[in-house]
Scaffold this motif. Structure first.
Motif, PDB file in Angstrom:
ATOM      1  N   ALA A  16       0.838  -1.201   0.000  1.00  0.00           N
ATOM      2  CA  ALA A  16       0.000   0.000   0.000  1.00  0.00           C
ATOM      3  C   ALA A  16       0.875   1.253   0.000  1.00  0.00           C
ATOM      4  O   ALA A  16       0.592   2.221  -0.727  1.00  0.00           O
ATOM      5  N   TYR A  17       1.944   1.259   0.786  1.00  0.00           N
ATOM      6  CA  TYR A  17       2.860   2.401   0.843  1.00  0.00           C
ATOM      7  C   TYR A  17       3.527   2.602  -0.518  1.00  0.00           C
ATOM      8  O   TYR A  17       3.626   3.730  -1.010  1.00  0.00           O
ATOM      9  N   GLN A  18       3.972   1.511  -1.142  1.00  0.00           N
ATOM     10  CA  GLN A  18       4.631   1.628  -2.443  1.00  0.00           C
ATOM     11  C   GLN A  18       3.657   2.096  -3.518  1.00  0.00           C
ATOM     12  O   GLN A  18       4.021   2.894  -4.384  1.00  0.00           O
ATOM     13  N   ALA A  19       2.422   1.632  -3.474  1.00  0.00           N
ATOM     14  CA  ALA A  19       1.419   2.079  -4.445  1.00  0.00           C
ATOM     15  C   ALA A  19       1.159   3.572  -4.288  1.00  0.00           C
ATOM     16  O   ALA A  19       1.039   4.307  -5.286  1.00  0.00           O
ATOM     17  N   LYS A  20       1.082   4.044  -3.056  1.00  0.00           N
ATOM     18  CA  LYS A  20       0.879   5.476  -2.804  1.00  0.00           C
ATOM     19  C   LYS A  20       2.068   6.281  -3.329  1.00  0.00           C
ATOM     20  O   LYS A  20       1.897   7.333  -3.961  1.00  0.00           O
ATOM     21  N   THR A  21       3.266   5.797  -3.080  1.00  0.00           N
ATOM     22  CA  THR A  21       4.477   6.473  -3.539  1.00  0.00           C
ATOM     23  C   THR A  21       4.516   6.536  -5.060  1.00  0.00           C
ATOM     24  O   THR A  21       4.842   7.581  -5.640  1.00  0.00           O
ATOM     25  N   ILE A  22       4.156   5.451  -5.719  1.00  0.00           N
ATOM     26  CA  ILE A  22       4.139   5.431  -7.188  1.00  0.00           C
ATOM     27  C   ILE A  22       3.130   6.440  -7.718  1.00  0.00           C
ATOM     28  O   ILE A  22       3.406   7.166  -8.685  1.00  0.00           O
ATOM     29  N   ASP A  23       1.967   6.517  -7.114  1.00  0.00           N
ATOM     30  CA  ASP A  23       0.957   7.499  -7.543  1.00  0.00           C
ATOM     31  C   ASP A  23       1.462   8.930  -7.379  1.00  0.00           C
ATOM     32  O   ASP A  23       1.272   9.775  -8.258  1.00  0.00           O
ATOM     33  N   GLU A  24       2.121   9.206  -6.253  1.00  0.00           N
ATOM     34  CA  GLU A  24       2.656  10.551  -6.013  1.00  0.00           C
ATOM     35  C   GLU A  24       3.737  10.889  -7.033  1.00  0.00           C
ATOM     36  O   GLU A  24       3.775  12.005  -7.565  1.00  0.00           O
ATOM     37  N   LEU A  25       4.624   9.932  -7.306  1.00  0.00           N
ATOM     38  CA  LEU A  25       5.686  10.168  -8.285  1.00  0.00           C
ATOM     39  C   LEU A  25       5.108  10.360  -9.689  1.00  0.00           C
ATOM     40  O   LEU A  25       5.594  11.202 -10.450  1.00  0.00           O
ATOM     41  N   SER A  26       4.073   9.623 -10.012  1.00  0.00           N
ATOM     42  CA  SER A  26       3.424   9.770 -11.305  1.00  0.00           C
ATOM     43  C   SER A  26       2.821  11.162 -11.448  1.00  0.00           C
ATOM     44  O   SER A  26       2.942  11.797 -12.507  1.00  0.00           O
ATOM     45  N   ASP A  27       2.179  11.652 -10.396  1.00  0.00           N
ATOM     46  CA  ASP A  27       1.606  12.995 -10.422  1.00  0.00           C
ATOM     47  C   ASP A  27       2.696  14.053 -10.589  1.00  0.00           C
ATOM     48  O   ASP A  27       2.540  15.015 -11.355  1.00  0.00           O
ATOM     49  N   GLN A  28       3.804  13.878  -9.878  1.00  0.00           N
ATOM     50  CA  GLN A  28       4.899  14.840  -9.989  1.00  0.00           C
ATOM     51  C   GLN A  28       5.512  14.814 -11.387  1.00  0.00           C
ATOM     52  O   GLN A  28       5.850  15.858 -11.941  1.00  0.00           O
ATOM     53  N   LEU A  29       5.632  13.624 -11.951  1.00  0.00           N
ATOM     54  CA  LEU A  29       6.188  13.504 -13.289  1.00  0.00           C
ATOM     55  C   LEU A  29       5.283  14.175 -14.315  1.00  0.00           C
ATOM     56  O   LEU A  29       5.761  14.887 -15.213  1.00  0.00           O
ATOM     57  N   ALA A  30       3.992  13.997 -14.183  1.00  0.00           N
ATOM     58  CA  ALA A  30       3.040  14.644 -15.089  1.00  0.00           C
ATOM     59  C   ALA A  30       3.154  16.167 -14.979  1.00  0.00           C
ATOM     60  O   ALA A  30       3.115  16.879 -15.992  1.00  0.00           O
ATOM     61  N   GLU A  31       3.292  16.679 -13.771  1.00  0.00           N
ATOM     62  CA  GLU A  31       3.446  18.125 -13.561  1.00  0.00           C
ATOM     63  C   GLU A  31       4.743  18.632 -14.198  1.00  0.00           C
ATOM     64  O   GLU A  31       4.773  19.689 -14.821  1.00  0.00           O
ATOM     65  N   GLN A  32       5.825  17.870 -14.053  1.00  0.00           N
ATOM     66  CA  GLN A  32       7.099  18.261 -14.646  1.00  0.00           C
ATOM     67  C   GLN A  32       7.009  18.287 -16.171  1.00  0.00           C
ATOM     68  O   GLN A  32       7.576  19.165 -16.810  1.00  0.00           O
ATOM     69  N   TRP A  33       6.313  17.335 -16.766  1.00  0.00           N
ATOM     70  CA  TRP A  33       6.142  17.338 -18.217  1.00  0.00           C
ATOM     71  C   TRP A  33       5.373  18.573 -18.661  1.00  0.00           C
ATOM     72  O   TRP A  33       5.671  19.176 -19.698  1.00  0.00           O
ATOM     73  N   LYS A  34       4.369  18.952 -17.872  1.00  0.00           N
ATOM     74  CA  LYS A  34       3.587  20.143 -18.206  1.00  0.00           C
ATOM     75  C   LYS A  34       4.485  21.387 -18.179  1.00  0.00           C
ATOM     76  O   LYS A  34       4.438  22.218 -19.087  1.00  0.00           O
ATOM     77  N   VAL A  35       5.305  21.502 -17.152  1.00  0.00           N
ATOM     78  CA  VAL A  35       6.222  22.643 -17.036  1.00  0.00           C
ATOM     79  C   VAL A  35       7.222  22.624 -18.183  1.00  0.00           C
ATOM     80  O   VAL A  35       7.534  23.660 -18.788  1.00  0.00           O
ATOM     81  N   MET A  36       7.707  21.440 -18.525  1.00  0.00           N
ATOM     82  CA  MET A  36       8.672  21.319 -19.607  1.00  0.00           C
ATOM     83  C   MET A  36       8.056  21.712 -20.953  1.00  0.00           C
ATOM     84  O   MET A  36       8.697  22.406 -21.753  1.00  0.00           O
ATOM     85  N   ASP A  37       6.816  21.329 -21.189  1.00  0.00           N
ATOM     86  CA  ASP A  37       6.129  21.724 -22.421  1.00  0.00           C
ATOM     87  C   ASP A  37       5.938  23.236 -22.484  1.00  0.00           C
ATOM     88  O   ASP A  37       6.123  23.850 -23.540  1.00  0.00           O
ATOM     89  N   GLN A  38       5.580  23.846 -21.351  1.00  0.00           N
ATOM     90  CA  GLN A  38       5.420  25.303 -21.316  1.00  0.00           C
ATOM     91  C   GLN A  38       6.759  25.993 -21.581  1.00  0.00           C
ATOM     92  O   GLN A  38       6.820  26.988 -22.315  1.00  0.00           O
ATOM     93  N   THR A  39       7.816  25.471 -21.005  1.00  0.00           N
ATOM     94  CA  THR A  39       9.146  26.055 -21.193  1.00  0.00           C
ATOM     95  C   THR A  39       9.585  25.916 -22.643  1.00  0.00           C
ATOM     96  O   THR A  39      10.154  26.844 -23.217  1.00  0.00           O
ATOM     97  N   ARG A  40       9.318  24.756 -23.237  1.00  0.00           N
ATOM     98  CA  ARG A  40       9.681  24.536 -24.645  1.00  0.00           C
ATOM     99  C   ARG A  40       8.912  25.513 -25.544  1.00  0.00           C
ATOM    100  O   ARG A  40       9.492  26.080 -26.476  1.00  0.00           O
ATOM    101  N   ALA A  41       7.635  25.718 -25.271  1.00  0.00           N
ATOM    102  CA  ALA A  41       6.828  26.647 -26.072  1.00  0.00           C
ATOM    103  C   ALA A  41       7.365  28.074 -25.926  1.00  0.00           C
ATOM    104  O   ALA A  41       7.455  28.818 -26.909  1.00  0.00           O
ATOM    105  N   LYS A  42       7.730  28.444 -24.710  1.00  0.00           N
ATOM    106  CA  LYS A  42       8.276  29.786 -24.474  1.00  0.00           C
ATOM    107  C   LYS A  42       9.609  29.956 -25.200  1.00  0.00           C
ATOM    108  O   LYS A  42       9.866  31.001 -25.808  1.00  0.00           O
TER     109      LYS A  42
END
Length: 69
Positions: A16-42
């Motif tokens: 359960a702890y590892q599943a929660k950690t994976i979900d949190e890391l997935s959310d952070q990775l998605a956020e980083q991709w969004k920031v990276m796409d915005q930076t690339r567009a800029k």
């Protein structure tokens, strides 16, 4: 509880702890991709602007003699 039940409980808690950690890391990775796409567009917009300004500076007026000559 028996040793086997304790062991299974610990494994379930760990899972359960590892599943929660994976979900949190997935959310952070998605956020980083969004920031990276915005930076690339800029960066693309800034590159286009720089190239436009560079082209304008190449079209300098012809050198003429000042009026006092």
């Amino acid at each position: 509880m028996s040793d086997e039940a304790t062991r299974i409980t610990r494994l379930e808690e760990m899972l359960a702890y590892q599943a929660k950690t994976i979900d949190e890391l997935s959310d952070q990775l998605a956020e980083q991709w969004k920031v990276m796409d915005q930076t690339r567009a800029k960066l693309d917009r800034l590159t286009e602007r720089f190239l436009s300004l560079e082209e304008q500076s190449l079209e300098a007026p012809a050198i003429t003699k000042p009026p006092h000559y």
